[in-house]
Design an enzyme around this catalytic site. Structure first.
Site, PDB file in Angstrom:
ATOM      1  N   GLU A  43      46.315 -11.326 -28.385  1.00  0.00           N
ATOM      2  CA  GLU A  43      45.913  -9.989 -27.961  1.00  0.00           C
ATOM      3  C   GLU A  43      47.057  -9.242 -27.267  1.00  0.00           C
ATOM      4  O   GLU A  43      47.775  -9.803 -26.440  1.00  0.00           O
ATOM      5  CB  GLU A  43      44.725 -10.107 -26.997  1.00  0.00           C
ATOM      6  N   LYS A 116      37.378  -3.187 -29.452  1.00  0.00           N
ATOM      7  CA  LYS A 116      36.753  -4.209 -28.603  1.00  0.00           C
ATOM      8  C   LYS A 116      35.439  -3.708 -27.997  1.00  0.00           C
ATOM      9  O   LYS A 116      35.397  -2.657 -27.362  1.00  0.00           O
ATOM     10  CB  LYS A 116      37.745  -4.607 -27.506  1.00  0.00           C
ATOM     11  N   CYS A 153      39.142 -11.192 -27.459  1.00  0.00           N
ATOM     12  CA  CYS A 153      39.102 -11.804 -26.133  1.00  0.00           C
ATOM     13  C   CYS A 153      37.699 -11.850 -25.532  1.00  0.00           C
ATOM     14  O   CYS A 153      36.888 -12.665 -25.937  1.00  0.00           O
ATOM     15  CB  CYS A 153      40.108 -11.126 -25.222  1.00  0.00           C
TER      16      CYS A 153
END
Length: 295
Positions: A43, A116, A153
């Site tokens: 990331e 995200k 993540c």
């Protein structure tokens, strides 16, 4: 039989964005040399993890996707090597900012992007200061080699992420990550918890999972620092780790899977056949209490 070799890379990131891109390219080339066709980079690898601190100047790091240096660079690399590359970037879109992954296919074409969904906020991980919650919804992509689903993540801590992508037909689950020490709890080591969370998702969905994390100690700008614990890994469709990195080295992990054989087992195992979506109403609420609204 449809065999595919996948890879996860792991590296430290310095202040030189161009240098970080070249370091990532070196690992991508190494992975391709080992036969990998789908290669995951960690990331936000262009820079140190700037989310340690809330600093307005760091918004200048964000670029529109069409202008992002890593996306432009790796489109050429993907085409040259014939590999699929999810590229994690800090995106500016109009007046807003997102933590985004762009999917580059094996011919260098851009298949689209995912923003995200789950944005963390806590000491050392001040992502809500920088990123709006993603508005794309979970997504999967038909690449040259497999249908992949990619979360980012903090998404990995929510099993709904993997299940949604699996229901959409993913054959592989990928999670670029930046996680390490906790500034207010220096004795806490979440690496095992982090791995087991995703291993369970691989097992529950009968689907291989690839996780790439960063390594190294990065100083913050307000007297703190974070040490990223690496431990990148690849899990098979039963959740077993078949490749695992250490906590500090720059490295490449690979594993090969027969996607057709796994798909056959997934159908036999029955976890999707026996789902009861009509019973999952509490998942649609924040407090677990189902509500019946009057007409």
């Amino acid at each position: 039989m449809r065999h595919i070799t996948v890879a996860a890379t792991q590296m430290a990131c310095g202040p030189d964005a161009a240098g970080n891109i070249l370091r990532a390219e070196k690992l991508v080339r190494e992975a391709a040399g080992k036969g990998a066709k789908i290669i995951l980079i960690q990331e936000l690898f262009e820079t140190p993890y700037f989310c340690q601190d809330e600093i307005h100047a760091f918004f200048s790091l964000a670029k529109p996707l069409a202008q992002n240096a890593a996306v432009l660079h790796f489109a050429a690399v993907a085409k040259e090597l014939g590999v699929v590359l999810p590229i994690s970037v800090f995106e500016r879109a109009g007046q807003n900012f997102f933590n985004t992954v762009v999917i580059l296919d094996a011919d260098g074409s851009n298949l689209g992007y995912y923003r995200k969904t789950h944005i963390p906020d806590g000491p050392g991980y001040s992502e809500k200061f920088y990123f709006s919650p993603g508005d794309t919804g979970f997504k999967v992509w038909d690449t040259a080699y497999a249908r992949i689903g990619v979360g980012i993540c903090w998404d990995q801590w929510f099993p709904e992420t993997s299940r949604a992508m699996a229901l959409m037909g993913a054959e592989l689950l990928l999670f670029p990550t930046a996680i390490g020490s906790e500034p207010l709890a220096p004795g806490l080591d979440s690496s095992g918890h982090w791995q087991r969370t995703m291993q369970g998702q691989a097992a529950a969905n009968v689907m291989p999972l690839i996780a790439a994390n960063r390594v190294g100690t990065e100083a913050g700008h307000r007297g703190t620092s974070m040490t990223f614990y690496g431990s990148s890994f690849i899990a098979d469709h039963t959740g077993a780790k078949v490749a695992e990195a250490g906590r500090s080295e720059e490295t490449v992990l690979t594993a090969t899977f027969d996607l057709d054989a796994i798909a056959e087992l997934r159908g036999y195992w029955g976890t999707f056949r026996d789902r009861r979506p009509e019973m999952y109403g509490p998942l649609m609420t924040l407090d677990g209490k189902q509500r019946h609204l009057a007409a």
